[in-house]
Design an enzyme around this catalytic site. Structure first.
Site, PDB file in Angstrom:
ATOM      1  N   SER A  24       1.722  -5.960 -16.851  1.00  0.00           N
ATOM      2  CA  SER A  24       1.483  -5.371 -15.761  1.00  0.00           C
ATOM      3  C   SER A  24       2.173  -3.462 -16.463  1.00  0.00           C
ATOM      4  O   SER A  24       1.074  -2.640 -15.974  1.00  0.00           O
ATOM      5  CB  SER A  24       1.621  -5.535 -14.698  1.00  0.00           C
ATOM      6  OG  SER A  24       3.195  -5.418 -14.408  1.00  0.00           O
ATOM      7  N   ASN A 111      10.839  -9.728  -7.095  1.00  0.00           N
ATOM      8  CA  ASN A 111       9.954  -9.359  -5.973  1.00  0.00           C
ATOM      9  C   ASN A 111       9.804  -8.320  -4.812  1.00  0.00           C
ATOM     10  O   ASN A 111       9.602  -8.145  -4.500  1.00  0.00           O
ATOM     11  CB  ASN A 111       9.593 -11.281  -5.256  1.00  0.00           C
ATOM     12  CG  ASN A 111       9.365 -12.244  -6.096  1.00  0.00           C
ATOM     13  OD1 ASN A 111       8.972 -11.813  -6.583  1.00  0.00           O
ATOM     14  ND2 ASN A 111       9.648 -13.456  -5.430  1.00  0.00           N
ATOM     15  N   THR A 156     -28.961  17.070  15.092  1.00  0.00           N
ATOM     16  CA  THR A 156     -29.300  15.366  15.055  1.00  0.00           C
ATOM     17  C   THR A 156     -29.882  15.549  14.404  1.00  0.00           C
ATOM     18  O   THR A 156     -31.423  15.963  14.629  1.00  0.00           O
ATOM     19  CB  THR A 156     -29.282  15.614  17.338  1.00  0.00           C
ATOM     20  OG1 THR A 156     -30.185  15.845  17.639  1.00  0.00           O
ATOM     21  CG2 THR A 156     -28.025  15.751  17.366  1.00  0.00           C
ATOM     22  N   HIS A 157     -29.730  14.153  13.432  1.00  0.00           N
ATOM     23  CA  HIS A 157     -31.147  13.488  12.797  1.00  0.00           C
ATOM     24  C   HIS A 157     -31.426  13.993  11.772  1.00  0.00           C
ATOM     25  O   HIS A 157     -32.169  13.975  11.874  1.00  0.00           O
ATOM     26  CB  HIS A 157     -32.161  12.906  14.146  1.00  0.00           C
ATOM     27  CG  HIS A 157     -32.096  12.110  14.905  1.00  0.00           C
ATOM     28  ND1 HIS A 157     -31.444  10.581  15.726  1.00  0.00           N
ATOM     29  CD2 HIS A 157     -31.508  12.244  16.067  1.00  0.00           C
ATOM     30  CE1 HIS A 157     -31.200  10.153  16.218  1.00  0.00           C
ATOM     31  NE2 HIS A 157     -31.750  12.198  17.362  1.00  0.00           N
ATOM     32  N   SER A 278     -26.806  23.782 -16.534  1.00  0.00           N
ATOM     33  CA  SER A 278     -27.337  22.715 -16.334  1.00  0.00           C
ATOM     34  C   SER A 278     -27.601  22.570 -18.165  1.00  0.00           C
ATOM     35  O   SER A 278     -28.167  23.988 -18.368  1.00  0.00           O
ATOM     36  CB  SER A 278     -28.685  22.397 -15.291  1.00  0.00           C
ATOM     37  OG  SER A 278     -29.705  22.058 -16.232  1.00  0.00           O
ATOM     38  N   LYS A 284     -30.842  26.657 -13.015  1.00  0.00           N
ATOM     39  CA  LYS A 284     -29.898  25.749 -12.011  1.00  0.00           C
ATOM     40  C   LYS A 284     -28.599  26.012 -11.552  1.00  0.00           C
ATOM     41  O   LYS A 284     -27.517  26.215 -12.996  1.00  0.00           O
ATOM     42  CB  LYS A 284     -29.491  24.297 -12.921  1.00  0.00           C
ATOM     43  CG  LYS A 284     -31.306  23.755 -13.235  1.00  0.00           C
ATOM     44  CD  LYS A 284     -31.938  23.390 -11.352  1.00  0.00           C
ATOM     45  CE  LYS A 284     -30.474  21.741 -11.379  1.00  0.00           C
ATOM     46  NZ  LYS A 284     -31.531  21.513 -10.113  1.00  0.00           N
ATOM     47  N   ASN A 286     -25.683  23.705 -10.228  1.00  0.00           N
ATOM     48  CA  ASN A 286     -25.856  22.634  -9.332  1.00  0.00           C
ATOM     49  C   ASN A 286     -24.693  22.199  -8.896  1.00  0.00           C
ATOM     50  O   ASN A 286     -23.096  23.160  -8.992  1.00  0.00           O
ATOM     51  CB  ASN A 286     -25.863  21.048 -10.133  1.00  0.00           C
ATOM     52  CG  ASN A 286     -27.073  21.416 -10.617  1.00  0.00           C
ATOM     53  OD1 ASN A 286     -27.781  21.440 -10.071  1.00  0.00           O
ATOM     54  ND2 ASN A 286     -27.254  20.499 -12.131  1.00  0.00           N
ATOM     55  N   GLU A 291     -20.673  16.742  -5.378  1.00  0.00           N
ATOM     56  CA  GLU A 291     -21.865  15.589  -5.492  1.00  0.00           C
ATOM     57  C   GLU A 291     -20.776  14.330  -5.602  1.00  0.00           C
ATOM     58  O   GLU A 291     -20.373  13.273  -5.123  1.00  0.00           O
ATOM     59  CB  GLU A 291     -22.687  15.048  -6.245  1.00  0.00           C
ATOM     60  CG  GLU A 291     -23.720  16.684  -5.670  1.00  0.00           C
ATOM     61  CD  GLU A 291     -24.600  16.741  -7.023  1.00  0.00           C
ATOM     62  OE1 GLU A 291     -25.532  16.030  -7.686  1.00  0.00           O
ATOM     63  OE2 GLU A 291     -23.987  17.655  -8.163  1.00  0.00           O
ATOM     64  N   TYR A 318       5.529 -14.539  -2.711  1.00  0.00           N
ATOM     65  CA  TYR A 318       5.212 -13.304  -3.360  1.00  0.00           C
ATOM     66  C   TYR A 318       4.764 -14.688  -4.393  1.00  0.00           C
ATOM     67  O   TYR A 318       4.635 -15.892  -4.186  1.00  0.00           O
ATOM     68  CB  TYR A 318       6.200 -12.886  -4.316  1.00  0.00           C
ATOM     69  CG  TYR A 318       5.519 -12.333  -5.283  1.00  0.00           C
ATOM     70  CD1 TYR A 318       5.161 -10.551  -5.517  1.00  0.00           C
ATOM     71  CD2 TYR A 318       5.423 -12.944  -6.613  1.00  0.00           C
ATOM     72  CE1 TYR A 318       4.494 -10.174  -6.290  1.00  0.00           C
ATOM     73  CE2 TYR A 318       5.305 -11.783  -7.444  1.00  0.00           C
ATOM     74  CZ  TYR A 318       4.466 -10.884  -7.590  1.00  0.00           C
ATOM     75  OH  TYR A 318       4.074 -10.676  -8.381  1.00  0.00           O
ATOM     76  N   GLN A 323       0.354  -8.592  -8.052  1.00  0.00           N
ATOM     77  CA  GLN A 323       0.527  -7.654  -9.073  1.00  0.00           C
ATOM     78  C   GLN A 323      -0.994  -6.569  -9.038  1.00  0.00           C
ATOM     79  O   GLN A 323      -1.159  -5.633  -9.284  1.00  0.00           O
ATOM     80  CB  GLN A 323       0.361  -8.241 -10.497  1.00  0.00           C
ATOM     81  CG  GLN A 323       0.937  -7.596 -11.861  1.00  0.00           C
ATOM     82  CD  GLN A 323       1.864  -7.595 -12.498  1.00  0.00           C
ATOM     83  OE1 GLN A 323       2.824  -8.729 -12.582  1.00  0.00           O
ATOM     84  NE2 GLN A 323       0.887  -8.659 -13.720  1.00  0.00           N
ATOM     85  N   LYS A 326      -1.706  -2.413  -7.136  1.00  0.00           N
ATOM     86  CA  LYS A 326      -1.132  -1.600  -7.609  1.00  0.00           C
ATOM     87  C   LYS A 326      -2.372  -0.065  -8.643  1.00  0.00           C
ATOM     88  O   LYS A 326      -2.834   0.686  -8.286  1.00  0.00           O
ATOM     89  CB  LYS A 326      -0.144  -1.492  -9.076  1.00  0.00           C
ATOM     90  CG  LYS A 326       1.419  -1.902  -8.890  1.00  0.00           C
ATOM     91  CD  LYS A 326       2.300  -1.683 -10.107  1.00  0.00           C
ATOM     92  CE  LYS A 326       3.327  -3.197  -9.428  1.00  0.00           C
ATOM     93  NZ  LYS A 326       2.546  -4.853  -8.304  1.00  0.00           N
TER      94      LYS A 326
HETATM   95  N1  ARG Z   1       5.419  -7.103 -11.900  1.00  0.00           N
HETATM   96  C1  ARG Z   1       5.232  -8.008 -11.077  1.00  0.00           C
HETATM   97  C2  ARG Z   1       4.624  -6.988  -9.904  1.00  0.00           C
HETATM   98  O1  ARG Z   1       3.662  -6.428  -9.995  1.00  0.00           O
HETATM   99  C3  ARG Z   1       6.725  -7.860 -10.582  1.00  0.00           C
HETATM  100  C4  ARG Z   1       7.159  -8.819  -9.202  1.00  0.00           C
HETATM  101  C5  ARG Z   1       7.199  -9.838 -10.534  1.00  0.00           C
HETATM  102  N2  ARG Z   1       7.614 -11.082  -9.575  1.00  0.00           N
HETATM  103  C6  ARG Z   1       7.672 -12.558 -10.677  1.00  0.00           C
HETATM  104  N3  ARG Z   1       8.461 -13.545  -9.537  1.00  0.00           N
HETATM  105  N4  ARG Z   1       6.618 -12.903 -11.281  1.00  0.00           N
HETATM  106  O2  ARG Z   1       4.202  -7.619  -8.848  1.00  0.00           O
END
Ligand code: ARG
Length: 459
Positions: A24, A111, A156-157, A278, A284, A286, A291, A318, A323, A326
């Site tokens: 990760s 964790n 409205t509408h 454009s 144009k 825009n 948007e 966990y 993971q 993120k």
């Molecule tokens: N890279 C892991 C995550 O983002 C960290 C936690 C990893 N823990 C584990 N028991 N493998 O969740």
């Protein structure tokens, strides 16, 4: 081939595909400063509790600052073989300070570490969202003050309904964004508990002080249950939910700006700074920023749904599924902040076209309700009858190809005898909006009162 991290248990290293799906670091390197802050707090606590030697703790804390400066300077070599930010930082710490680095991971796990890092990061983004919303609210209030009494059509509408004021329309968004801001504040208060020290899932036998690390990291208190602490991603989901609603609100205003800036409406002129041209049509201009803001809710709410689906049905505590939290939050946060900044710039720069707004407000029989109300008030008619009489007058005007104020008194009297010259006073759009003085109504006096209340709040 030996294993970089688990050499004790593992004889072989991971397959390249295993590394690709597992690592990760490409994205969680964004948690570096939070990871290092958490580790520095943890090391200080371990020393204070006599769990590690005070000198080791000092060397660890100094070494972590060196790692941070390498990362900030951009000369840190991240390694996918070390999976994630936690292992990358610890491995580099060991290169810098030697074996003392191995004592840092006492009484913790990745964790609780990742839960802590990610909470700290998300908390910062909640603060950033709150100040981004604050800036947008101020820009809307400036527009509302400038045009507290500009008359425009209310819809409205998307059909002309009744005249409203520009200031009233701007302040409607201030109310929405005010709720968004308070949602972020609520979520921030709820999430501000320290997971660090929950260890892998069961807590630890070491005499740690979780209150101390909570205080150091700006948390209100430690989390109350170690299983929950490492399994919880509510804070990320709440961030995404608050962000989704905020983005939804912005998408509605963005849609209005797209419509309003068209040649058919000409209600607003957007600045060159927030428009694009454009490549083929030289004339144009825009509304691309509007948007794109309109579109952002798609990916932000997509992130919300994606993480909800990741979390659904996960057994405690966990699992590596988590993971996948993120990237969703990173992408949503980046795009929310960008959309807030673009919307703020666009709103600050835009010009309401007062004459076109007023002309549009006066068309489409927008004061028909005022006429019906007049019949109730002045002729003592039940509203349902007044509605019917006014409807007949609208049909007459439509047939003649004119607006209500263009009908003669004789025309009016031919529909209902009780109508007098006096009725023409309520048919102007200015009088219409000025009469809507109920609390929260569109009258300039009410709009100015609403602006004044908000200025108190924002002080
Ligand atoms: N890279 C892991 C995550 O983002 C960290 C936690 C990893 N823990 C584990 N028991 N493998 O969740």
């Amino acid at each position: 081939k030996s294993n970089a991290m688990w050499g004790g248990r593992f004889a072989d290293g991971p397959d390249a595909i295993m590394e690709a799906i597992n690592a990760s670091i490409d994205y969680d390197k964004r948690l570096a400063s939070q990871d290092i802050a958490g580790s520095r707090a943890h090391a200080a606590m371990l020393a204070q509790q006599g769990i590690i030697d005070a000198n080791d703790a000092e060397v660890i804390r100094e070494g972590l600052l060196t790692v941070l400066s390498e990362i900030e300077a951009g000369n840190f070599e991240f390694s996918a073989a070390l999976e994630d930010i936690h292992m990358n930082v610890e491995a580099r710490l060991k290169e810098i300070i030697g074996d003392a680095a191995g004592r840092l991971h006492t009484a913790r796990s990745r964790n609780d570490q990742v839960a802590t890092d990610f909470k700290l990061w998300t908390r910062d983004q909640m603060d950033a969202a709150i100040s981004g919303i604050d800036a947008l609210i101020r820009a809307l209030i400036a527009q509302a003050e400038a045009g507290a009494d500009w008359v425009m059509p209310g819809f409205t509408h998307l059909q002309t309904a009744q005249p409203v004021t520009w200031g009233h329309h701007m302040m409607a968004y201030v109310e929405m964004l005010g709720r968004d801001m308070s949602r972020f504040k609520d979520a921030r208060a709820r999430m501000n508990e320290n997971p660090l020290g929950s260890a892998a899932l069961a807590g630890t036998g070491f005499p740690i002080d979780r209150h101390m690390t909570a205080a150091t990291l700006g948390f209100d208190r430690p989390t109350a249950n170690s299983l929950d602490a490492v399994a919880d991603r509510d804070f990320a989901l709440e961030f995404l939910s608050c962000a989704s609603i905020t983005a939804m609100h912005m998408s509605r205003f963005a849609e209005e700006l797209v419509i309003w800036s068209s040649a058919q409406f000409k209600f607003v002129t957007l600045s060159d700074r927030f428009s694009t041209g454009s490549s083929i049509m030289p004339q144009k201009k825009n509304p691309d920023a509007a948007e794109l803001i309109r579109a952002k809710v798609g990916r932000i709410f997509g992130a919300n749904v994606a993480l909800m689906m990741v979390m659904k049905g996960l057994p405690l505590a966990y699992s590596k599924d988590m993971q996948e939290d993120k990237e969703q939050v990173f992408d949503a946060a980046d795009n929310l902040m960008l959309a807030l900044a673009a919307m703020t710039g666009m709103v600050s720069d835009m010009t309401g076209n007062i004459d076109n707004l007023r002309a549009a407000a006066a068309s489409g029989f927008s004061t028909a309700t005022d006429l019906a109300d007049w019949l109730v008030r002045e002729a003592g008619m039940p509203f349902r009858d007044a509605h019917h009489v006014t409807g007949a007058l609208v049909a007459m005007a439509e047939k003649k190809g004119c607006d209500l104020p263009d009908l003669s008194l004789a025309d009016m009297k031919s529909v209902h005898d009780a109508i007098t010259e006096d009725v023409f006073n309520v048919l102007t759009v200015e009088n219409s909006v000025a009469s809507r003085t109920s609390y929260g109504g569109t009258a300039p006096s009410q709009v100015r009162a609403q602006i004044a209340r908000w200025k108190e709040v924002l002080k």
